[in-house]
Design a protein around this motif. Structure first.
Motif, PDB file in Angstrom:
ATOM      1  N   MET A 126       1.003  -1.201   0.065  1.00  0.00           N
ATOM      2  CA  MET A 126       0.042   0.196   0.020  1.00  0.00           C
ATOM      3  C   MET A 126       0.871   1.241   0.033  1.00  0.00           C
ATOM      4  O   MET A 126       0.380   2.158  -0.876  1.00  0.00           O
ATOM      5  N   SER A 130       1.019   3.941  -2.978  1.00  0.00           N
ATOM      6  CA  SER A 130       0.454   5.277  -2.718  1.00  0.00           C
ATOM      7  C   SER A 130       1.508   5.977  -3.029  1.00  0.00           C
ATOM      8  O   SER A 130       1.548   7.294  -3.688  1.00  0.00           O
ATOM      9  N   HIS A 137      -6.533   5.772  -3.483  1.00  0.00           N
ATOM     10  CA  HIS A 137      -7.145   4.748  -2.704  1.00  0.00           C
ATOM     11  C   HIS A 137      -7.889   3.725  -3.421  1.00  0.00           C
ATOM     12  O   HIS A 137      -7.801   2.511  -3.200  1.00  0.00           O
ATOM     13  N   ALA A 141      -7.035  -0.216  -3.654  1.00  0.00           N
ATOM     14  CA  ALA A 141      -8.072  -1.161  -3.030  1.00  0.00           C
ATOM     15  C   ALA A 141      -8.198  -2.105  -4.540  1.00  0.00           C
ATOM     16  O   ALA A 141      -8.524  -3.367  -4.012  1.00  0.00           O
ATOM     17  N   PRO A 148     -11.842   0.825  -0.313  1.00  0.00           N
ATOM     18  CA  PRO A 148     -10.710   1.827  -0.220  1.00  0.00           C
ATOM     19  C   PRO A 148     -10.780   2.353   0.995  1.00  0.00           C
ATOM     20  O   PRO A 148      -9.661   2.918   1.389  1.00  0.00           O
ATOM     21  N   SER A 149     -11.865   2.360   2.075  1.00  0.00           N
ATOM     22  CA  SER A 149     -11.782   2.707   3.469  1.00  0.00           C
ATOM     23  C   SER A 149     -10.691   1.987   4.205  1.00  0.00           C
ATOM     24  O   SER A 149      -9.903   2.403   4.977  1.00  0.00           O
ATOM     25  N   VAL A 151      -7.853   0.777   2.741  1.00  0.00           N
ATOM     26  CA  VAL A 151      -6.696   1.425   2.346  1.00  0.00           C
ATOM     27  C   VAL A 151      -6.576   2.877   3.055  1.00  0.00           C
ATOM     28  O   VAL A 151      -5.446   2.942   3.430  1.00  0.00           O
ATOM     29  N   GLN A 152      -7.414   3.399   3.116  1.00  0.00           N
ATOM     30  CA  GLN A 152      -7.419   4.836   3.967  1.00  0.00           C
ATOM     31  C   GLN A 152      -6.812   4.503   5.218  1.00  0.00           C
ATOM     32  O   GLN A 152      -5.886   5.551   5.490  1.00  0.00           O
ATOM     33  N   LEU A 155      -3.212   3.280   5.314  1.00  0.00           N
ATOM     34  CA  LEU A 155      -2.424   4.517   5.064  1.00  0.00           C
ATOM     35  C   LEU A 155      -2.165   5.488   6.129  1.00  0.00           C
ATOM     36  O   LEU A 155      -0.922   5.828   6.482  1.00  0.00           O
TER      37      LEU A 155
END
Length: 173
Positions: A126, A130, A137, A141, A148-149, A151-152, A155
């Motif tokens: 990730m 990124s 994101h 994902a 995506p959440s 990933v967020q 990160l």
């Protein structure tokens, strides 16, 4: 070619050049700086060699400077600048920095590498996707088959771990 000829062409083409550069860089202040840099670059070139078509040369020089600026900004946005404390950013040595600055920057990079090596494989991927590849994101994902959440959140956790680890490293005197 004389500087008076350059001055005449520059004065006549300054506004169209400025408009062109504003459209390219989307920032009037930066475009204004680029216009001034364009004049200086063209004046320097005219001292070194002959330019047959001054007006197109002026515009091409301005466009090249704008493209260089945009490339620089794109590379800058791919770094960790927005995620790191100011002290860490200031510790990165410039081309003319001292040996101590270089050693401290090396320590920062070593600490960052050690910290990243302690992350899970997924977290490392990730981070790389990124920060090094500039993916968003959603793209990350999709590649890693997570939301995506997720990933967020990951990160955010990774950056907190990195910042905490780097903040413990005291600069050398």
């Amino acid at each position: 070619m004389t500087t008076s000829k350059l001055d005449a062409v520059f004065i006549a083409q300054r506004t169209p050049l400025l408009r062109t550069l504003i459209r390219m860089v989307k920032n009037p202040s930066v475009a204004e700086d680029l216009v001034q840099e364009t004049y200086l670059r063209v004046a320097t070139t005219l001292r070194e060699r002959r330019v047959d078509h001054l007006e197109p040369f002026l515009f091409q020089t301005g466009r090249n400077l704008a493209l260089d600026h945009l490339r620089h900004m794109r590379m800058k946005s791919r770094t960790l600048v927005e995620d790191l404390p100011g002290a860490v950013i200031e510790a990165i040595p410039d081309a003319a920095s001292s040996t101590e600055d270089g050693l401290y920057a090396g320590q920062l990079l070593e600490r960052l590498g050690t910290t990243l090596s302690r992350l899970t494989d997924r977290q490392q991927r990730m981070f790389i996707l990124s920060r090094l590849h500039g993916l968003g994101h959603g793209e990350i994902a999709e590649r890693l088959k997570v939301s995506p959440s997720t990933v967020q959140k990951e990160l955010k956790l990774i950056m907190a771990i990195c910042v905490e680890s780097l903040s413990r490293l005291e600069p050398t005197p």
